[in-house]
Design an enzyme around this catalytic site. Sequence first.
Site, PDB file in Angstrom:
ATOM      1  N   CYS A  88       0.897  -0.983   0.240  1.00 54.75           N
ATOM      2  CA  CYS A  88       0.173  -0.160  -0.239  1.00 54.75           C
ATOM      3  C   CYS A  88       1.135   1.190   0.149  1.00 54.75           C
ATOM      4  CB  CYS A  88      -0.855  -0.246   1.634  1.00 54.75           C
ATOM      5  SG  CYS A  88      -1.866   1.105   1.347  1.00 54.75           S
ATOM      6  N   GLU A 407     -23.121   4.428   0.455  1.00 59.32           N
ATOM      7  CA  GLU A 407     -24.049   3.138   1.090  1.00 59.32           C
ATOM      8  C   GLU A 407     -22.199   1.956   0.463  1.00 59.32           C
ATOM      9  OE1 GLU A 407     -26.614   2.361   2.500  1.00 59.32           O
ATOM     10  OE2 GLU A 407     -26.955   4.406   2.415  1.00 59.32           O
TER      11      GLU A 407
END
Length: 437
Positions: A88, A407
Amino acid sequence: MEYPLRTQCQRVQKQVVVNGEKERVSLLFMKALVSRGSVDAVFQQMASHPQYLESFLRAQHYILHMDGPLPLPYRHYIAIMAAARHHCHYLVYLHSAHFLRVGGDPLWLQGLEAAPPRLRLLAHINKVLAHQPWLTACSHIQTLLKSGEQCWSLAELVQAVVILAHCHALCSFVYGCDADSDFVPRTKTPNGTPPTFCPFDAANGNTNVPQSLATPSEHKTRRRSLDSSCDMVCLKERIQKSQEEREKREERLLQTQTLQQTDMEEEEEIICFADPSGFITDPDFCYEEFARSEEDHFQVFRVQDYSWEDHGFSLVNRLYSDIGHLLDDRFRSVSTLPSLHSSDLKRAIWNYIHCVLGIRYDDYDYGEVNQLLERDLKLYIKAVACFPDATKTPVCPLSWALLKTSERIHVNLLIMEARLQAELLYALRAITQYMIA
């Protein structure tokens, strides 16, 4: 048109709530502004749920910056080690910058071999927790706590484990939101700068407007330290034109082996790119399917025997004061966020993630997972939770086209927190076993 008094009151109350949420987000972002006056992608994603973002920033700030048994450079270096397991770049670069800011030795950023032996001892438990946490054993804890002069104290180890689990889980969110691609170097010679903002200050109410709001001309003429924000495009152009000067600065930096603390207006920009691969041992070790055969049933982690609420919370809070409350607030916050998702669906997502990581709930009907989660959603959840960097950008489920952005982000927050709790459960159980052995 005049509204009845009750209707007007309701409208006013609703407007107050909306304005309150906007002010809350503004407060959290005030110190998270980066180049071109925009907010970093990761925290911008979380901002759709300000209640959660607040608890996240508060916990992260406490882990990395507040009182604790580990010195600040160690904390950020451990974070680099954790992020490197998933390649990452976003987190590796971010914590490299913070590592230097708090006085870390630049030589350590050459790779794990340049770090002190005590930090290198964490490589094994870092590897296991990141990819196959069910393998975490009491023997791993014993090795760290009984390594002669390089041994860790119990309190130090608990904080280290919390940092590892936190960063592993955050990697899942970064890849789930596709926020890592902007931080991947495009050439062998680095020509950018690690993100240097400090959003953690927002959690402490430090909301001074950063100097990144200055005009473009000011960006080009003023020198900035690691504590400042600057225009990325201008910075890249400047670096490309001053390659020789930068190399001299880096050579001087290696010779002194320390950050020179000077006036912020005159301090030179420190450019440091840590290669994630340099912090990885046993690179072939990766996620494998949790064994489900009859002979391997003993490996199943049963929450009825060791749970966060009854065991993990009290242990971590006792050995690392107050962190249990902050972590518990994160878990509760993500599960109670207002959402179109039903509580049954959220529980199915949480329990499915724990299931693929070897954790089972005896009182849960796992048939609900297949009923509530479509196959493409299950594949996405598993990829983000277990091997987020494998494809770099996990394929989003077709059903997501019908969902609001907030969402979708909520799902990624659930993945992150469920993974965080799973890793903590395995590590804390192993520590408990060591303590009672």
